[in-house]
Structure formats: structure tokens, C-alpha cells
Design a protein around this motif. Sequence first.
Motif, PDB file in Angstrom:
ATOM      1  N   LEU A   1       0.821  -1.214   0.000  1.00 26.25           N
ATOM      2  CA  LEU A   1       0.000   0.000   0.000  1.00 26.25           C
ATOM      3  C   LEU A   1       0.855   1.264   0.000  1.00 26.25           C
ATOM      4  CD1 LEU A   1      -2.747  -1.100   2.558  1.00 26.25           C
ATOM      5  CD2 LEU A   1      -3.077  -0.684   0.103  1.00 26.25           C
ATOM      6  N   LYS A   2       2.085   1.155   0.477  1.00 29.96           N
ATOM      7  CA  LYS A   2       2.995   2.304   0.438  1.00 29.96           C
ATOM      8  C   LYS A   2       3.330   2.692  -0.994  1.00 29.96           C
ATOM      9  CE  LYS A   2       5.868   2.841   4.555  1.00 29.96           C
ATOM     10  NZ  LYS A   2       7.257   2.842   5.059  1.00 29.96           N
ATOM     11  N   ARG A   3       3.318   1.710  -1.870  1.00 30.31           N
ATOM     12  CA  ARG A   3       3.672   1.970  -3.265  1.00 30.31           C
ATOM     13  C   ARG A   3       2.441   2.313  -4.118  1.00 30.31           C
ATOM     14  NH1 ARG A   3       8.788  -1.765  -5.017  1.00 30.31           N
ATOM     15  NH2 ARG A   3       9.883  -1.679  -3.022  1.00 30.31           N
ATOM     16  N   ILE A   4       1.346   1.677  -3.829  1.00 31.63           N
ATOM     17  CA  ILE A   4       0.141   1.919  -4.625  1.00 31.63           C
ATOM     18  C   ILE A   4      -0.640   3.064  -3.996  1.00 31.63           C
ATOM     19  CG2 ILE A   4      -1.932   0.899  -5.622  1.00 31.63           C
ATOM     20  CD1 ILE A   4      -0.668  -1.807  -5.427  1.00 31.63           C
ATOM     21  N   ASP A   5      -0.251   4.264  -4.338  1.00 24.92           N
ATOM     22  CA  ASP A   5      -0.904   5.457  -3.808  1.00 24.92           C
ATOM     23  C   ASP A   5      -0.705   6.597  -4.807  1.00 24.92           C
ATOM     24  OD1 ASP A   5      -2.304   7.131  -2.179  1.00 24.92           O
ATOM     25  OD2 ASP A   5      -1.053   6.824  -0.406  1.00 24.92           O
ATOM     26  N   ILE A   6      -1.629   7.534  -4.771  1.00 25.57           N
ATOM     27  CA  ILE A   6      -1.617   8.619  -5.755  1.00 25.57           C
ATOM     28  C   ILE A   6      -0.524   9.638  -5.469  1.00 25.57           C
ATOM     29  CG2 ILE A   6      -4.071   8.371  -6.253  1.00 25.57           C
ATOM     30  CD1 ILE A   6      -4.598  10.788  -4.472  1.00 25.57           C
ATOM     31  N   ILE A   7      -0.224  10.438  -6.477  1.00 24.85           N
ATOM     32  CA  ILE A   7       0.758  11.516  -6.383  1.00 24.85           C
ATOM     33  C   ILE A   7       0.024  12.827  -6.672  1.00 24.85           C
ATOM     34  CG2 ILE A   7       2.895  12.457  -7.340  1.00 24.85           C
ATOM     35  CD1 ILE A   7       3.634   9.566  -8.135  1.00 24.85           C
ATOM     36  N   PRO A   8       0.159  13.820  -5.798  1.00 25.38           N
ATOM     37  CA  PRO A   8      -0.582  15.077  -5.987  1.00 25.38           C
ATOM     38  C   PRO A   8      -0.379  15.663  -7.382  1.00 25.38           C
ATOM     39  CG  PRO A   8       0.492  15.076  -3.848  1.00 25.38           C
ATOM     40  CD  PRO A   8       0.994  13.857  -4.579  1.00 25.38           C
ATOM     41  N   ILE A   9      -1.461  16.044  -7.996  1.00 27.10           N
ATOM     42  CA  ILE A   9      -1.418  16.572  -9.357  1.00 27.10           C
ATOM     43  C   ILE A   9      -0.494  17.778  -9.455  1.00 27.10           C
ATOM     44  CG2 ILE A   9      -2.787  17.692 -11.162  1.00 27.10           C
ATOM     45  CD1 ILE A   9      -5.159  15.982 -10.223  1.00 27.10           C
ATOM     46  N   GLU A  10      -0.575  18.669  -8.457  1.00 31.16           N
ATOM     47  CA  GLU A  10       0.249  19.881  -8.497  1.00 31.16           C
ATOM     48  C   GLU A  10       1.732  19.557  -8.522  1.00 31.16           C
ATOM     49  OE1 GLU A  10      -2.115  19.269  -6.337  1.00 31.16           O
ATOM     50  OE2 GLU A  10      -3.519  20.967  -6.203  1.00 31.16           O
TER      51      GLU A  10
ATOM     52  N   HIS B   1       4.426  30.274  -6.557  1.00 35.06           N
ATOM     53  CA  HIS B   1       4.214  31.338  -7.530  1.00 35.06           C
ATOM     54  C   HIS B   1       3.299  30.948  -8.694  1.00 35.06           C
ATOM     55  CE1 HIS B   1       6.928  34.142  -5.654  1.00 35.06           C
ATOM     56  NE2 HIS B   1       7.889  33.235  -5.604  1.00 35.06           N
ATOM     57  N   ASN B   2       2.888  29.690  -8.746  1.00 36.46           N
ATOM     58  CA  ASN B   2       2.026  29.258  -9.855  1.00 36.46           C
ATOM     59  C   ASN B   2       0.671  28.747  -9.389  1.00 36.46           C
ATOM     60  OD1 ASN B   2       3.730  29.314 -12.516  1.00 36.46           O
ATOM     61  ND2 ASN B   2       5.112  28.486 -10.951  1.00 36.46           N
ATOM     62  N   LYS B   3       0.281  29.097  -8.167  1.00 38.31           N
ATOM     63  CA  LYS B   3      -0.987  28.621  -7.614  1.00 38.31           C
ATOM     64  C   LYS B   3      -2.172  28.984  -8.495  1.00 38.31           C
ATOM     65  CE  LYS B   3      -0.097  28.052  -2.680  1.00 38.31           C
ATOM     66  NZ  LYS B   3      -0.390  26.618  -2.763  1.00 38.31           N
ATOM     67  N   GLN B   4      -2.165  30.191  -9.042  1.00 40.10           N
ATOM     68  CA  GLN B   4      -3.311  30.622  -9.850  1.00 40.10           C
ATOM     69  C   GLN B   4      -3.477  29.770 -11.106  1.00 40.10           C
ATOM     70  OE1 GLN B   4      -2.773  34.468 -11.881  1.00 40.10           O
ATOM     71  NE2 GLN B   4      -0.629  34.445 -11.222  1.00 40.10           N
ATOM     72  N   TYR B   5      -2.389  29.185 -11.596  1.00 40.32           N
ATOM     73  CA  TYR B   5      -2.471  28.346 -12.800  1.00 40.32           C
ATOM     74  C   TYR B   5      -2.718  26.870 -12.458  1.00 40.32           C
ATOM     75  CZ  TYR B   5      -0.045  32.515 -14.444  1.00 40.32           C
ATOM     76  OH  TYR B   5       0.319  33.818 -14.710  1.00 40.32           O
ATOM     77  N   LEU B   6      -2.516  26.528 -11.195  1.00 36.06           N
ATOM     78  CA  LEU B   6      -2.658  25.141 -10.772  1.00 36.06           C
ATOM     79  C   LEU B   6      -4.056  24.799 -10.289  1.00 36.06           C
ATOM     80  CD1 LEU B   6       0.719  24.761  -8.833  1.00 36.06           C
ATOM     81  CD2 LEU B   6       0.068  23.456 -10.863  1.00 36.06           C
ATOM     82  N   GLN B   7      -4.931  25.791 -10.249  1.00 35.06           N
ATOM     83  CA  GLN B   7      -6.284  25.542  -9.767  1.00 35.06           C
ATOM     84  C   GLN B   7      -7.017  24.604 -10.720  1.00 35.06           C
ATOM     85  OE1 GLN B   7      -7.198  26.691  -6.745  1.00 35.06           O
ATOM     86  NE2 GLN B   7      -5.106  27.469  -6.740  1.00 35.06           N
ATOM     87  N   GLY B   8      -7.797  23.715 -10.143  1.00 32.53           N
ATOM     88  CA  GLY B   8      -8.567  22.784 -10.963  1.00 32.53           C
ATOM     89  C   GLY B   8      -9.309  21.842 -10.062  1.00 32.53           C
ATOM     90  N   ASN B   9      -9.899  20.814 -10.661  1.00 35.47           N
ATOM     91  CA  ASN B   9     -10.644  19.815  -9.890  1.00 35.47           C
ATOM     92  C   ASN B   9      -9.669  18.816  -9.323  1.00 35.47           C
ATOM     93  OD1 ASN B   9     -12.517  18.123  -8.808  1.00 35.47           O
ATOM     94  ND2 ASN B   9     -13.107  17.176 -10.756  1.00 35.47           N
ATOM     95  N   ASN B  10      -9.159  19.097  -8.120  1.00 32.41           N
ATOM     96  CA  ASN B  10      -8.105  18.263  -7.523  1.00 32.41           C
ATOM     97  C   ASN B  10      -8.622  17.444  -6.344  1.00 32.41           C
ATOM     98  OD1 ASN B  10      -6.323  19.460  -9.301  1.00 32.41           O
ATOM     99  ND2 ASN B  10      -5.889  21.134  -7.894  1.00 32.41           N
TER     100      ASN B  10
END
Length: 272
Positions: free
Chosen positions: A133-142, A260-269
Motif C-alpha cells: 500500500l505504500k507503493r500503490i498510492d496517488i501523487i498530488p497533481i500539483e 508562484h504558480n498557484k493561480q495556474y494550478l487551480q482545478g478539480n483536484n
Amino acid sequence: MKIGTIGQVTFALGLAVLALLAIRLWIIPSQTQISVDSAAQQLSNIDLGKVPKFAEISDIPTKKQTFFNYFRPAIEAQNQIIIHERQFLLAVIEQIDNGLGLSEADNNRLTSLLNKYQYDVKSFTRNTLTPLLKRIDIIPIEMVLIQAANESGWGSSRFAIEGFNFFGQWCFTEGCGLVPLARTDGKTHEVAVFDSPKDSIIAYMINLNTHPAYRVFRSIRADLRAQKVKPTAEKLVYGLINYSERKDEYIDELLEMLKHNKQYLQGNNANA
């Protein structure tokens, strides 16, 4: 020994209950399995389309938003696939705990996951499978987006353009990729070439989830999970200390880019 009418009815009801349990345990799980596999297959078939010519976009805000918008769907799809895989593994562990055997289809899928995540076990038990389970986990999109931007110069690097390599991933067999022009004498590595940007994303995510160099990354993520804290890019980026020879300087750079790129990283996360 004979049984009376009431006994016969009770016996028949008992058989009916056992039959329903058998259907619940075997037929319904198999239908669920087919549904999960079908959903994962649809996600894996996502097509990003033609790669934008990022180097030709002179307006910086437009370039950044175009870059993030282009890659986001494939990253989200890969995270969804990982979620399906994680749910399957959790279900397998629960089934083993309940003393139930695995179907041939489940055995095959579990074996496929073990190969994909480069995890070797001799028997299937809670103790042997839980560490996976340590390996099978998502990685934050940002985090994926920021690393892609950093490693590829916002999609303008030679490796991104010629080899669809947006994460600076290396390979070590002669002819396996593109030879870096500034490669140090004595070094033999090349920069991997992929068939598509999506393949680059898949390889990158598997790399973080399997390579020994990123044990710290996986440990931080698992610790956050145990504390029921969402694994965000800002928290997990420290696990990338071995991704670059620049070490702490590299981490600081990624953190600055996230800020510095938060405004461009917004989305359905929601799932990231």
C-alpha cells in the motif's frame, strides 16, 4: 434418519441461504471486478492529443496555463487508475482476513500489480501485502505538474520536444534514448525517449512509487495517510531530495514554483 415437515422446510431454507451467500461471495465480486477493470481500461486509453508548441507561446501566463491544462487530464486518469488498484488490494487483504480464497482472475490481477510495482512476495497474507500500500498510492497533481514544468523548461527542452520526456528520466542502455549534450566524461546514461507524453507521466509515477531512491517520499505519504492528513504537493516535495543532484536547492526551487504558480494550478483536484 427421517425429518418432519417443519424440519424439511428449515433444511430447504438453510440451503437457500447458503446458495444466496455463495452468489454474494462469488458472482457479485466477479461482476464488480469486471466493472473496475473496465473503468481502469477506459482511463488508460485517454488521449491527450497533439502536444502544443509550448516554446512558441510567448505570453508567459498563457504558456503556463496551456501547459498545466494539457497535462492535467492524463495525471488525473493515472491517479484514478492507482485508486482502483489500491481499492482492489484493500479488498484482497480483507478477503484473505475473512478466510476466503482468491479467484483466478484476482490472483492474476494481484500478480500483475506485484510486477508493476516491483514488489516480491512468496505468499499472499495481510502481513506480506499491506506494505505494498505504500507503493500503490496517488501523487498530488500539483507536484506532477510542477516537476514536469521544471524538468522540461515548460515543455521547451530538447528532451521534451524530441523524446516526450517531461521529467528528465534517465535510461542506462546504449541507444535507449537521447545523449545529453553536456554529459560528463565517463557517464553512460541517456535521457529516455517515450512514445507519448502520457507514457512519460506513467513512467514517472511508477518511478516515484517503486524506486529505492524515493523511499522517503513514500514514507512521508504513508505517515500522512496514517494521520488521516491529505498528502499535498507541499508536504511530499521533501521526499524528492534524491531526484536531483542539487538536493535541497532543487526542493526549494519546486516549493517556489508551487507558491508562484498557484493561480495556474487551480482545478478539480479532489483526488489529489
